[in-house]
Design an enzyme around this catalytic site. Structure first.
Site, mmCIF file in Angstrom:
data_model
loop_
_atom_site.group_PDB
_atom_site.id
_atom_site.type_symbol
_atom_site.label_atom_id
_atom_site.label_comp_id
_atom_site.label_asym_id
_atom_site.label_seq_id
_atom_site.Cartn_x
_atom_site.Cartn_y
_atom_site.Cartn_z
ATOM 1 C CE LYS A 109 -3.953 1.862 2.626
ATOM 2 N NZ LYS A 109 -4.853 1.580 3.766
ATOM 3 C CB SER A 139 -7.494 3.985 2.949
ATOM 4 O OG SER A 139 -6.832 3.229 3.940
ATOM 5 C CB SER A 170 -8.330 1.292 5.756
ATOM 6 O OG SER A 170 -8.740 2.629 5.913
#
Length: 480
Positions: free
Chosen positions: A88, A163, A187
């Site tokens: 990420k 996210s 997330s």
């Protein structure tokens, strides 16, 4: 699950296989890491224009890392043997552009990797790129001013969640076999639910930490994302272990998480809280689909009872803790970077700056009360089952959901209330697909487990996966 016409997968055959199967082939020498890099690159370059999941790639770096595999931690239960993975874009990878999704860091190239990335590479992971995230990871819709939006592979007009939206979308389309994520307000869980993959929020300290600058904070954690529960367990085994640079880290368990998954059965006591005691609005179509999933679990041998723990004060407690985390982060952020923050992110930070010591004390007492309520709940049940979110995906152009089941929502985190419980109480939680729901979109079920109970939680998730006929497998993106 047999693919429908809208679930075709036309990528390389290797990309369609589960991670544990591919790692087994690597261990046997039947395929090579280079074979996987070639397959992943071909798939990624084909799919990226449609979903924008992994905007930064580092194929040459990954190829160069193959030579280091001979000295890797081959005895680790999570040995990945040369498997390509995504990281990420909130987590540093040495020499690879890491933007945090914010304009002020659009050209940032860290000199050192996050300790968790170092662990994964020592255990045979080949990092092939950085997955897209909303600015600083704030919000459940993955878009930013550096790379633009990520789109849901099941309908490219829809929100992929956030996210860790880039990670989820890339997994759902077969770009990589495993992808790293992080979680505060869902997330890992929300994008997993919306993209039809598995996302696990581990107990704080289980898989490294979220920030070296704020190592004692437990609300944000890093964790595994995969296309199946078995693969999620493999990835958690690769992540787990004591890391002295994170003050809350603790050792891996004696038995691998993969063992727990192999022992999964239907002897499960499930407490189902469809609206978490009235805290969270739920659209009828979501409630109906999950009720149907509960019936499937019962047919598989589980005992299901509609029940909710006492979550009095959860919403305010969560928001105080969230504000505290943002104001803490702001102390280490260059003002030149912060000046670009989107309004919702800046509002979070200002809320944190306005907290009093009495607010913080209230939240600490509140989270302990909620934790104790969960302990009482687990006297009766093995897991808590509840929605990941109360609605199916909305269009990507809507930054956040304003209404669920006729209830108006005023803040950009309001539609994510189901995520607050595990974060506030420090409990592990997982999103596992429970089939396709309205309009052919996947639906995720959230399971919350006992303290440091990842093994039992993964076993429960595997039972759910088997009961509903999963996993879904990778697909070609479906144009909305």
């Amino acid at each position: 699950m047999t693919p429908t016409a809208s679930q075709l997968f036309t990528g390389p055959e290797l990309c369609a296989r589960e991670a544990h199967e591919v790692v087994d082939l690597l261990r046997k020498g039947e395929i090579s890491p280079q074979d996987l890099l070639d397959a992943a690159r071909a798939r990624t370059e084909t799919i990226e224009p449609q979903i924008n999941a992994m905007p930064t790639t580092c194929w040459d770096r990954a190829r160069a890392a193959i030579s280091a595999l001979k000295g890797g931690d081959r005895d680790a239960p999570g040995w990945l043997a040369g498997l390509p993975v995504g990281i990420k874009d909130l987590t540093p990878v040495a020499g690879v552009r890491t933007t945090y999704g914010t304009k002020g860091l659009s050209d940032h190239i860290p000199g050192a990797s996050d300790p968790l990335v170092q662990r994964l590479e020592a255990r045979g992971a080949l990092v092939v790129g950085k997955t897209n995230t909303p600015e600083m990871g704030a919000g459940a819709n993955t878009f930013n001013e550096v790379f633009g939006p990520t789109f849901n592979p099941w309908n490219t007009k829809m929100n992929a969640g956030g996210s860790s939206g880039g990670a989820a979308a890339g997994l759902a389309t077969g770009e990589v076999w495993l992808s790293h994520g992080s979680d505060h307000g869902g997330s890992l869980r929300t994008p997993a639910a919306y993209c039809g993959i598995v996302g696990m929020r581990p107990t704080p300290g289980r898989a490294g930490g979220a920030s070296l600058a704020a190592g004692y904070m437990i609300e944000s954690v890093q964790g595994p994302m995969a296309r199946s529960v078995t693969d999620c367990a493999l990835f958690l085994d690769a992540m787990a272990g004591f890391e002295p640079r994170f003050p809350i880290s603790y050792p891996a368990p004696d038995l691998p998480f993969q063992d727990a998954v192999r022992r999964a059965d239907g002897k499960l006591r499930v407490g189902f809280a469809p609206d978490l005691g009235g805290l969270c609005p739920v659209d009828t179509e979501m409630r109906d689909h999950l009720s149907g999933a509960m019936a499937q679990l019962e047919r598989g041998g589980a005992t299901v009872e509609e029940a909710s723990p006492d979550v009095t004060g959860l919403e305010r407690t969560y928001h105080i803790l969230r504000g505290l985390s943002w104001v803490t982060a702001a102390r280490t952020i260059d003002p030149a970077v912060r000046q670009h923050f989107k309004p919702t992110l800046e509002e979070n930070t200002r809320f944190g700056e306005g907290l009093t010591i009495q607010d913080v004390a209230e939240a600490e007492v509140g989270r302990t009360t909620i934790f104790n309520a969960m302990l009482a709940f687990f006297d009766r049940f093995d897991v808590l089952a509840l929605p990941v979110v109360g609605c199916m995906p909305h269009p990507q152009t809507e930054e956040w959901v304003r209404e669920i089941d006729g209830t108006a929502l005023n803040g950009y985190m309001d539609w994510l209330r189901f995520a607050f419980l595990a974060t506030t109480a420090g409990l592990p939680a997982i999103s596992v697909p429970v089939g396709l729901g309205p309009r052919g979109m996947p639906v995720g079920l959230q399971l919350v487990g006992k303290p440091r109970g990842e093994a039992g939680l993964l076993a429960a998730a595997r039972f759910v996966e088997m009961a509903v006929g999963g996993p879904l497998g990778p697909i070609d993106p479906v144009a909305g």
